[in-house]
Design an enzyme around this catalytic site. Structure first.
Site, short mmCIF file in Angstrom:
data_model
loop_
_atom_site.label_atom_id
_atom_site.label_comp_id
_atom_site.label_asym_id
_atom_site.label_seq_id
_atom_site.Cartn_x
_atom_site.Cartn_y
_atom_site.Cartn_z
N ARG A 76 -20.93 -9.01 -16.03
CA ARG A 76 -19.85 -8.03 -16.15
C ARG A 76 -20.37 -6.65 -15.78
O ARG A 76 -19.65 -5.84 -15.19
CB ARG A 76 -19.28 -8.02 -17.56
CG ARG A 76 -18.30 -6.86 -17.80
CD ARG A 76 -17.54 -6.95 -19.11
NE ARG A 76 -18.36 -7.37 -20.23
CZ ARG A 76 -19.21 -6.59 -20.90
NH1 ARG A 76 -19.39 -5.33 -20.54
NH2 ARG A 76 -19.89 -7.07 -21.93
N TYR A 111 3.51 3.50 -4.48
CA TYR A 111 3.57 2.08 -4.78
C TYR A 111 4.20 1.84 -6.15
O TYR A 111 3.85 2.51 -7.13
CB TYR A 111 2.17 1.48 -4.71
CG TYR A 111 2.08 0.07 -5.20
CD1 TYR A 111 2.91 -0.92 -4.71
CD2 TYR A 111 1.14 -0.29 -6.17
CE1 TYR A 111 2.82 -2.22 -5.18
CE2 TYR A 111 1.04 -1.58 -6.63
CZ TYR A 111 1.90 -2.55 -6.13
OH TYR A 111 1.82 -3.83 -6.59
N ASP A 126 -5.03 7.70 -2.90
CA ASP A 126 -4.90 6.27 -2.61
C ASP A 126 -4.92 6.11 -1.09
O ASP A 126 -3.97 6.51 -0.40
CB ASP A 126 -3.59 5.74 -3.21
CG ASP A 126 -3.44 4.23 -3.06
OD1 ASP A 126 -4.01 3.66 -2.12
OD2 ASP A 126 -2.73 3.62 -3.89
N LYS A 150 -5.85 -5.33 0.67
CA LYS A 150 -5.09 -5.06 1.89
C LYS A 150 -6.02 -4.99 3.10
O LYS A 150 -6.65 -5.96 3.46
CB LYS A 150 -4.28 -3.79 1.70
CG LYS A 150 -3.49 -3.73 0.37
CD LYS A 150 -2.56 -4.90 0.13
CE LYS A 150 -1.56 -4.67 -0.99
NZ LYS A 150 -2.15 -4.53 -2.33
#
Length: 384
Positions: free
Chosen positions: A51, A103, A175, A200
């Site tokens: 982790r 978004y 972003d 993306k």
């Protein structure tokens, strides 16, 4: 390697990547492990628990930093996990200025999750960056922008926004999902944090969900890495490997996305049944001059409406395409068509959507890398 000495196309192939020291493998191995053996308590090779660190993730994070011209990269399980980490830099009473076209998932996490913890969000038009300053007050801590925006492709001046952020000691978050590092590098323009849904364009093959942050400031990196480890929204090593693989072809894919995007935008604008076509490359696109200044190309994202401006007409087109697949997401090698009002932006109240220009009939295209003539023919038969 010192990736700063190379141009972007070379960095995309080599930055952060070294042959595996054990085998010489040219591709980064997938370290599929949850823990690491220590010779004695505290005597380890930099890895204790997956982790916190994983060698595959380390290589990807270094590559992400290099291609965004940053110092530190951090990987997350999704773009929303990366967004969540940035929001956790705030405390109750803080305020954030946000572009009003963004978004839907970002809007949702801000208004439905973090607003309940006493964080206030101001959603405003940022077409003219100078207008931002009037919304700054003593509680403002962050300026959050997408550029180009999703799905209306509004262009926001990053450098001007950065100047406002510096003047008022705000964190500027950009972003960069729609543009990718191939088209723009916001850190070079003054941003503090660059965010990606690496699902993306960075991944590029519609086979991985991933998020990323890139920063230059070491204190900011330390805070975000603490959140990354403490909250645990980290990606698995195979997902990291897939994004590493995708990054290697980002430049050649983006070149074709841009070429195809221009051809299709110009075709749609000439179509007698098409109404408004939104593409940042048009000279009459709002803030086109800013796009030319801060971007290296105009990408493969297009939105348009029909002259028969109703939702039924839009749905008819959506149901008839054959190469453009009706699906959420964007940035893959295959072309996608979507209906933001009912798909990616359904979480935004209709009144707010329409007020900002996101009408029910708007269609969004993520133009892939297929033959442009085949894509144009597909749209021709679908629109009729």
């Amino acid at each position: 390697m010192n990736s700063n000495n190379y141009k972007l196309e070379t960095k995309l192939i080599h930055a952060g990547v070294e042959p595996d020291p054990t085998t010489g493998a040219i591709m980064t191995p997938i370290y599929q492990t949850s823990t690491y053996v220590q010779a004695a308590p505290g005597d380890h090779k930099g890895y204790e628990y997956a982790r916190t660190q994983n060698p595959t993730r380390t290589v990807l994070q270094n590559a992400l930093a290099a291609i965004e011209n940053g110092k530190y990269g951090l990987s997350f399980g999704s773009g929303m996990a990366a967004t969540d980490a940035v929001m956790k830099l705030l405390v109750p009473g803080d305020e954030v200025i946000v572009s009003n076209d963004l978004y839907g998932g970002t809007y949702r996490i801000m208004t439905k999750v973090f607003a309940t913890y006493g964080i206030k969000f101001h959603f405003i038009s940022m077409h003219n960056a100078a207008d931002i300053e009037q919304y700054v007050n003593a509680n403002t801590k962050m300026l959050w922008i997408e550029t180009p925006t999703n799905p209306l492709l509004n262009v926001i001046d990053i450098a001007a926004s950065a100047e406002i952020a510096r003047r008022h000691k705000l964190l500027l978050v950009v972003d960069n999902t729609f543009a990718s590092p191939y088209l723009q590098t916001p850190l070079d323009l003054g941003a503090d944090i660059v965010l990606h849904s690496a699902t993306k364009y960075l991944g590029g093959h519609s086979d991985v969900v991933h998020g990323a942050l890139v920063v230059n400031d070491s204190a900011l990196e330390e805070k975000l890495r603490f959140i990354q480890n403490s909250c645990g929204a980290v990606p698995g090593p195979h997902d990291c490997w897939l994004v590493l693989r995708g990054i290697k072809t980002l430049h050649v894919r983006m070149q074709r996305h841009c070429e195809n995007g221009e051809a299709i935008a110009r075709y749609l604008r000439s179509h007698p049944k098409v109404g408004k076509v939104i593409w940042t490359g048009f000279e009459d696109h709002p803030n086109h001059d800013i796009a030319k200044k801060q971007m290296r190309g105009f990408g493969g994202m297009i939105s348009f409406t029909l002259k028969d401006d109703n939702i039924d007409a839009a749905i008819s087109v959506l149901s008839k395409t054959k190469l453009f697949s009706l699906a959420e997401s964007l940035g893959g090698v295959e072309s996608l068509i979507g209906h933001p009002a009912t798909m990616t932006h359904a979480s935004i109240p209709r009144e707010d959507r329409v007020k900002n220009g996101l009408v029910d009939s708007l269609i969004r295209l993520s133009v892939g890398i297929e033959d442009k003539d085949d894509l144009i023919e597909d749209l021709r038969q679908a629109i009729g």
